[in-house]
Design a protein around this motif. Structure first.
Motif, PDB file in Angstrom:
ATOM      1  N   TYR A  75       6.448  46.876  -8.168  1.00 19.10           N
ATOM      2  CA  TYR A  75       7.189  45.392  -7.875  1.00 19.10           C
ATOM      3  C   TYR A  75       9.075  44.909  -7.708  1.00 19.10           C
ATOM      4  O   TYR A  75       9.061  46.034  -8.562  1.00 19.10           O
ATOM      5  N   VAL A  76       9.625  44.523  -7.296  1.00 18.40           N
ATOM      6  CA  VAL A  76      10.481  43.862  -7.241  1.00 18.40           C
ATOM      7  C   VAL A  76      11.287  43.996  -7.970  1.00 18.40           C
ATOM      8  O   VAL A  76      12.392  44.065  -8.034  1.00 18.40           O
ATOM      9  N   ASP A  77      10.768  43.264  -8.669  1.00 17.16           N
ATOM     10  CA  ASP A  77      11.789  43.419 -10.893  1.00 17.16           C
ATOM     11  C   ASP A  77      11.200  44.661 -10.761  1.00 17.16           C
ATOM     12  O   ASP A  77      12.238  45.307 -11.831  1.00 17.16           O
ATOM     13  N   ASP A  78      10.540  46.095 -10.744  1.00 18.26           N
ATOM     14  CA  ASP A  78      10.798  46.902 -10.909  1.00 18.26           C
ATOM     15  C   ASP A  78      11.406  47.644 -10.647  1.00 18.26           C
ATOM     16  O   ASP A  78      11.391  49.704 -11.152  1.00 18.26           O
TER      17      ASP A  78
ATOM     18  N   GLY B 297      29.604  47.359   4.122  1.00 17.56           N
ATOM     19  CA  GLY B 297      29.131  46.245   5.220  1.00 17.56           C
ATOM     20  C   GLY B 297      27.912  45.480   5.415  1.00 17.56           C
ATOM     21  O   GLY B 297      27.721  44.417   6.114  1.00 17.56           O
ATOM     22  N   ARG B 298      27.046  46.398   4.689  1.00 20.63           N
ATOM     23  CA  ARG B 298      25.430  46.262   5.365  1.00 20.63           C
ATOM     24  C   ARG B 298      24.285  45.781   4.142  1.00 20.63           C
ATOM     25  O   ARG B 298      24.887  46.161   3.183  1.00 20.63           O
ATOM     26  N   VAL B 299      24.286  44.845   4.239  1.00 18.05           N
ATOM     27  CA  VAL B 299      23.321  44.069   3.216  1.00 18.05           C
ATOM     28  C   VAL B 299      21.985  44.821   2.699  1.00 18.05           C
ATOM     29  O   VAL B 299      21.327  44.502   4.345  1.00 18.05           O
ATOM     30  N   HIS B 300      21.162  44.585   2.045  1.00 15.51           N
ATOM     31  CA  HIS B 300      19.849  44.656   1.038  1.00 15.51           C
ATOM     32  C   HIS B 300      19.078  44.182   0.759  1.00 15.51           C
ATOM     33  O   HIS B 300      20.099  43.850  -0.690  1.00 15.51           O
ATOM     34  N   VAL B 301      18.183  43.222   1.308  1.00 17.20           N
ATOM     35  CA  VAL B 301      17.437  42.143   0.474  1.00 17.20           C
ATOM     36  C   VAL B 301      16.691  42.861   0.249  1.00 17.20           C
ATOM     37  O   VAL B 301      15.978  42.843   1.519  1.00 17.20           O
ATOM     38  N   ALA B 302      15.853  42.891  -0.772  1.00 19.82           N
ATOM     39  CA  ALA B 302      14.597  43.000  -1.391  1.00 19.82           C
ATOM     40  C   ALA B 302      13.708  41.617  -1.968  1.00 19.82           C
ATOM     41  O   ALA B 302      14.264  41.588  -3.207  1.00 19.82           O
ATOM     42  N   ASN B 303      12.924  41.119  -1.244  1.00 14.96           N
ATOM     43  CA  ASN B 303      11.934  40.301  -1.901  1.00 14.96           C
ATOM     44  C   ASN B 303      10.683  40.340  -1.843  1.00 14.96           C
ATOM     45  O   ASN B 303      10.228  41.691  -1.457  1.00 14.96           O
ATOM     46  N   ASN B 304       9.625  40.053  -3.132  1.00 14.39           N
ATOM     47  CA  ASN B 304       8.658  39.785  -2.327  1.00 14.39           C
ATOM     48  C   ASN B 304       7.816  38.203  -1.341  1.00 14.39           C
ATOM     49  O   ASN B 304       7.150  37.549  -1.930  1.00 14.39           O
TER      50      ASN B 304
ATOM     51  N   VAL C 219      15.732  44.096   5.687  1.00 17.12           N
ATOM     52  CA  VAL C 219      15.108  43.361   4.580  1.00 17.12           C
ATOM     53  C   VAL C 219      13.680  44.487   4.060  1.00 17.12           C
ATOM     54  O   VAL C 219      12.891  44.777   5.084  1.00 17.12           O
ATOM     55  N   THR C 220      13.009  44.619   2.544  1.00 15.99           N
ATOM     56  CA  THR C 220      12.328  45.502   2.665  1.00 15.99           C
ATOM     57  C   THR C 220      11.518  44.143   1.400  1.00 15.99           C
ATOM     58  O   THR C 220      12.080  43.317   0.683  1.00 15.99           O
ATOM     59  N   ASN C 221       9.793  44.722   1.075  1.00 16.01           N
ATOM     60  CA  ASN C 221       9.231  43.983   0.698  1.00 16.01           C
ATOM     61  C   ASN C 221       8.756  44.997  -0.078  1.00 16.01           C
ATOM     62  O   ASN C 221       7.350  45.599   0.707  1.00 16.01           O
ATOM     63  N   PRO C 222       8.761  45.187  -1.831  1.00 15.46           N
ATOM     64  CA  PRO C 222       7.887  46.340  -1.587  1.00 15.46           C
ATOM     65  C   PRO C 222       5.771  45.961  -2.184  1.00 15.46           C
ATOM     66  O   PRO C 222       5.630  44.734  -1.692  1.00 15.46           O
TER      67      PRO C 222
END
Length: 765
Positions: free
Chosen positions: A25-28, A209-216, A240-243
Motif C-alpha cells: 500500500y502507499v504507506d508501505d 524536473g519530472r514529478v511522480h505522485v503515488a496515491n491510493n 501517477v501511480t496507484n499501488p
C-alpha cells in the motif's frame, strides 16, 4: 458463453498476498528518507481568516517547510481544484466558486486544510502544527439544505449551487391533474462517511524536473491531468501511480487537496514527501456520500398503472463543488429515474446547496442507489394506499420483455431484461410463502417482523473505452497492462482468468499490471461498475490482434496461408501442418527469430452501449419494540448480471454492497452541530456494520445476457448497494405499519425506532 469466459468460481489469487501482510500500500512503499507531511486544519466551520502566522512552526525542531495558500500562489501554481458543473434550468451554468488547495481568506468546513508542515518525522510535524497561530472571525455556520443563511461563496449568494431539471414538467403536471389516484412520499437519504479500510495517502518525488505522485486512488490518468494543470507541466513530465488500494467506493476516484500540496513540498525541498491520513482526519476530510431529501409522487390510472412520476430533490454539496458532485444527484440520479417501470412522463427537479460541511461526492452507486431508493420506497407506499400487493403492483408496471430495447424517459436505452422472471425466482429463493408463519412466530415472542422488496436497475457509467497491453516476457510469463484500478474487487484474478480463457495461457503465468501512467497510454480508472466489461472488451481486441499477428508469423513457419490457420483458444492449427503451437510457444518462436514486434501488443476498444444490471432484493427484519433494535434476519438477492466470468467474485461484490447498504440503512449517520462541528468523527460515535449485524446473504444469478457487449456481461460492483437501501427500509416500514408508523426514515437506529413505535402508539390512542 463458452467463448467469453468459462464462469469458473476461481478463488482470488491476490488474497494470499493481502492476508499474509504482503500487500504493498502507499504507506508501505514511500521512499526511504521521505519527509513527513502533516496538515493544520480549520477548527471552525465558517470564518474569515484574520491571522495565520506559521513562523514559529517553521522554526520548530525537524521542520523543513510550512506551506500556506500564499506560498502555492507565489510558486505560480493554479490553486483551483476541479469541480464539474451542471446547467441550470435557464441554461446558465451552476455555481463554480474556487476551491483552493489550502484555505484562502476564509475557512468553510471543519477539517479544511489551512497549512502543511513538513518535517523529518511525523511527530515533529504534528508538534510544529500546534505552534501555528490561527485566528478567524467566526461566521454563522450553515448546515441545512435550504436557500439563505450566511453566504459561503459570493458566486452563490443564497447558497444555492444549481437549479436543475429534466423531463416534461407541463406534461407531468397534466398527467397528475388527470390521474385517478396520486401518491406522494417524502424520502430522506442520510449522509454517510465512506470509511475505506485504508485511509487516503500519497507520496511525491521530483527527478530531473519530472514529478511522480503515488496515491491510493481509483485510476491514475485523471490525477495526471490535474497535476499537470496545477503545476503548468507538460503531461509527459507527470507520472501517477496507484499501488494496492484498500477500498475506495467512489470516494477515492477524485482528486484531493493534499496530493498537490505534497507534490509542491517535494519540489521545494528536493526530497520525497509522504502523507497518510489518520482515521479521524479521514472522517473529517474524505468526501461524504448521499445526503439529500426528495418528494416523490406517482400518478395512477384506474388500473393501477403509473401514468407519471415526479421527483423534487434537495441535495447537499458541502462547502465546495467536489469533482463530480453536481452531477451525482442530477444526471446520474436520472439514469435510472423510472427504474424498471414503463412510464414515459416524468419530471425531475434538483436544487443543490452549499453548507459548512465537508464536500459530498460519489459513493458506491453514485446517484443510482439514491434514485432507486426513492422510487422503491414510493412503490411500497403506493401499494399500501391503493390496497394492492406490492409485488403485484411492480408486475403491473414492469417493462415487458417484448418492449426491449426500451428507451427510458430520461434517454437511457435498456437493451434487455426479464424483470418478472427474476421477481418470480426471488419469491421462491426468499420463501415468500413462509413469511406469514415466521411473522406469527415472532409475534408470540413480542417481536415485529417485516418484509421488504426492492427491484433495482443500474446504469453502468464511465468511459466506455479502455485499453489493454499484453507483453510476452523473457521468462515465459505474460503481463497484461490494464487501465482500471483494483480497490479490492479481485481484478488480478478476473483479468488473468479472462485472458487465460481466451488464449490458453495458464492463469498462473499471467501478471496483471495496473496503476502506472507510464506503462499504459491512457485508461478510465475504476468507477460506475465499468471495470470488468470495459477492460475485458479491450482484452478481446488485444487478443484478436495477437491472434492475427501470430497467424501471419506462423504462415511461414507452417508453410500454409494465414487464412488457413485457426486458433481454438488453446492452440494454433492448420490442416496442412502438424505444428500445433500454443500462444506461449509462438511467442518463444518469435523471440528466437528476433521478432520483438510480436512480443508486445496494445489495443483499445469501445463498448457500443452501456449495460444495465438489475435484480430483486428481499429483506426480512425483526424489531424488538421494547428496545427499538432492528435485526436484519434474512436477505435474498436474485441478480441479472448477464454472463459471469467468476460467480464467486460476483457474489462477493453483492455481499459487500449489501453490507454497505445495511450499514447506511440501520446504523450509519453523519451528524454536524449548529456550528458545523462533526459530532461523529470517530468509531465511538459513528456506527459501522459488523459481522454480527449481517445475516447470511443468499445470492442467485438469473442471467439475461446483455447485447451491449460481445461478452453478454453486465457490471456488478455497485448493484448490492443499489438494491439494499430500499429493501431494508421497506422491511422496517412493513414491520412498523401495523403499529401506526407511517414515515420511517434511515438510519433505523434503536432510539429512532423506539421513538417511532411509541409515537405510533400515542397516535393510535
Amino acid at each position: 458463453m463458452e467463448k467469453f469466459g468459462k464462469s469458473q468460481a476461481v478463488k482470488r489469487t491476490e488474497d494470499v498476498r493481502f492476508l499474509t501482510g504482503e500487500g504493498r500500500y502507499v504507506d508501505d512503499i514511500a521512499p526511504a528518507g521521505a519527509l513527513h507531511g502533516y496538515f493544520f486544519r480549520s477548527p471552525i466551520g465558517h470564518g474569515v481568516i484574520t491571522e495565520l502566522d506559521v513562523s514559529d512552526a517553521a522554526d520548530a525542531d525537524g521542520v523543513h517547510l510550512v506551506l500556506t495558500c500564499a506560498d502555492l500562489e507565489a510558486a505560480g501554481m493554479d490553486i483551483a481544484m476541479a469541480g464539474a458543473v451542471v446547467k441550470n434550468r435557464d441554461g446558465s451554468n451552476g455555481a463554480k466558486p474556487v476551491r483552493p488547495m489550502l484555505a484562502k481568506d476564509k475557512v468553510r468546513y471543519v477539517g479544511e486544510p489551512v497549512a502543511m508542515v513538513v518535517a523529518e518525522t511525523l511527530a515533529q510535524a504534528r508538534d510544529a502544527a500546534e505552534l501555528i497561530l490561527f485566528d478567524a472571525d467566526d461566521l454563522a455556520a450553515k448546515v441545512n439544505m435550504s436557500a439563505g443563511g450566511e453566504t459561503l461563496h459570493s458566486e452563490a449568494p443564497d447558497n444555492k449551487a444549481f437549479d436543475w431539471g429534466m423531463g416534461d414538467e407541463a406534461a407531468t403536471e397534466a398527467a397528475f391533474a388527470a390521474a385517478a389516484k396520486t401518491v406522494a412520499l417524502d424520502v430522506e437519504d442520510n449522509r454517510i462517511i465512506v470509511n475505506s479500510m485504508e485511509p487516503r495517502g500519497c507520496y511525491a518525488e521530483w527527478v530531473d524536473g519530472r514529478v511522480h505522485v503515488a496515491n491510493n486512488g481509483q485510476g491514475v490518468w485523471a490525477h495526471k491531468g490535474y497535476i499537470a494543470k496545477a503545476f503548468d507541466l507538460d503531461p509527459e513530465l507527470v507520472r501517477v501511480t496507484n499501488p494496492d488500494t484498500g477500498g475506495a467506493f467512489g470516494m477515492k476516484s477524485m482528486t484531493y487537496n493534499e496530493y498537490f500540496c505534497v507534490a509542491q513540498a517535494a519540489r521545494v525541498l528536493g526530497r520525497p514527501v509522504r502523507w497518510m491520513s489518520e482515521r479521524t482526519e479521514a472522517m473529517l476530510t474524505d468526501n461524504g456520500g448521499r445526503d439529500l431529501t426528495s418528494l416523490a409522487e406517482f400518478a395512477f390510472d384506474a388500473d393501477n398503472r403509473i401514468t407519471a412520476y415526479r421527483v423534487t430533490s434537495k441535495c447537499n454539496l458541502g462547502a465546495y463543488n467536489s469533482q463530480f458532485a453536481q452531477f451525482i444527484q442530477t444526471q446520474l440520479f436520472s439514469r435510472v429515474l423510472m427504474g424498471v417501470y414503463d412510464v414515459q412522463t416524468t419530471w425531475l427537479q434538483v436544487d443543490g446547496f452549499y453548507t459548512n460541511t465537508v464536500p459530498v461526492d460519489a459513493y458506491r452507486g453514485a446517484g443510482r442507489p439514491e434514485a432507486i431508493y426513492v422510487l422503491e420506497r414510493l412503490m411500497d407506499r403506493a401499494a399500501r394506499e391503493l390496497g394492492v400487493d406490492p409485488w403485484e403492483l411492480r408486475r403491473i408496471n414492469f417493462i415487458k420483455p417484448a418492449q426491449f430495447p426500451y428507451k427510458a424517459a430520461t434517454g437511457e436505452t435498456y437493451d434487455v431484461g426479464d424483470f418478472d422472471r427474476l421477481l418470480t425466482r426471488v419469491a421462491v429463493e426468499a420463501d415468500r410463502d413462509g413469511f406469514e408463519a415466521r411473522k406469527a412466530a415472532d409475534a408470540t415472542r413480542g417481536l415485529l417482523r417485516g418484509q421488504g422488496l426492492c427491484y433495482y436497475i443500474e446504469s453502468i457509467l464511465g468511459d466506455p473505452s479502455e485499453g489493454a497491453k499484453v507483453v510476452f516476457e523473457e521468462d515465459g510469463t505474460v503481463s497484461i497492462y490494464v487501465g482500471t484500478q483494483s480497490g479490492g474487487q479481485g481484478h488480478e484474478t478476473v483479468y488473468a482468468q479472462f485472458l487465460s480463457d481466451q488464449t490458453g495461457i495458464p492463469a498462473n503465468k499471467i501478471n496483471v499490471v495496473q496503476g502506472d501512467s507510464d506503462l499504459i497510454a491512457t485508461g478510465g480508472g475504476t468507477g460506475g461498475s465499468r471495470s470488468v466489461t470495459t477492460q475485458n472488451n479491450a482484452t478481446l481486441a488485444t487478443v484478436a490482434k495477437i491472434t492475427e499477428d501470430f497467424k501471419a508469423f506462423l504462415a511461414e513457419e507452417m508453410g500454409v496461408p494465414a487464412s488457413e490457420i485457426s486458433f481454438d483458444d488453446e492452440r494454433f492449427r492448420s490442416d496442412g501442418s502438424n505444428l500445433t503451437p500454443t500462444m506461449l510457444e509462438v511467442a518463444e518462436m518469435a523471440r528466437e527469430k528476433g521478432r520483438e514486434d510480436l512480443l508486445s501488443h496494445h489495443e483499445r476498444a469501445t463498448l457500443p452501449a452501456r449495460s444495465f444490471p438489475n435484480g430483486a432484493h428481499v429483506a426480512e427484519v425483526v424489531i424488538d419494540p421494547e428496545t427499538g433494535i432492528v435485526i436484519t434476519d434474512r436477505y435474498t438477492v436474485v441478480d441479472d448480471f448477464g454472463n459471469l466470468i467468476n460467480p464467486m467474485l460476483a457474489e462477493g461484490q453483492v455481499h459487500g454492497g449489501v453490507a454497505q447498504g445495511v450499514g447506511q440503512a440501520v446504523q450509519e449517520r453523519v451528524v454536524y452541530d449548529e456550528d458545523g462541528q462533526l459530532l461523529t468523527a470517530s468509531f465511538m460515535d459513528y456506527a459501522m456494520p459488523r459481522a454480527a449485524d449481517l445475516p447470511y446473504i443468499s445470492f442467485t444469478s438469473e442471467p439475461v445476457p446483455s447485447t451491449a457487449n460481445i461478452m453478454g456481461m453486465k457490471g456488478c460492483g455497485e448493484a448490492g448497494t443499489v438494491g439494499a437501501l430500499a429493501a431494508i427500509a421497506n422491511a422496517v416500514q412493513d414491520a412498523l405499519w401495523e403499529h401506526g408508523v407511517r414515515q420511517a426514515d434511515m438510519p433505523f437506529t434503536p432510539h429512532r425506532i423506539w421513538e417511532l413505535i411509541n409515537e405510533g402508539r400515542i397516535a393510535a390512542e
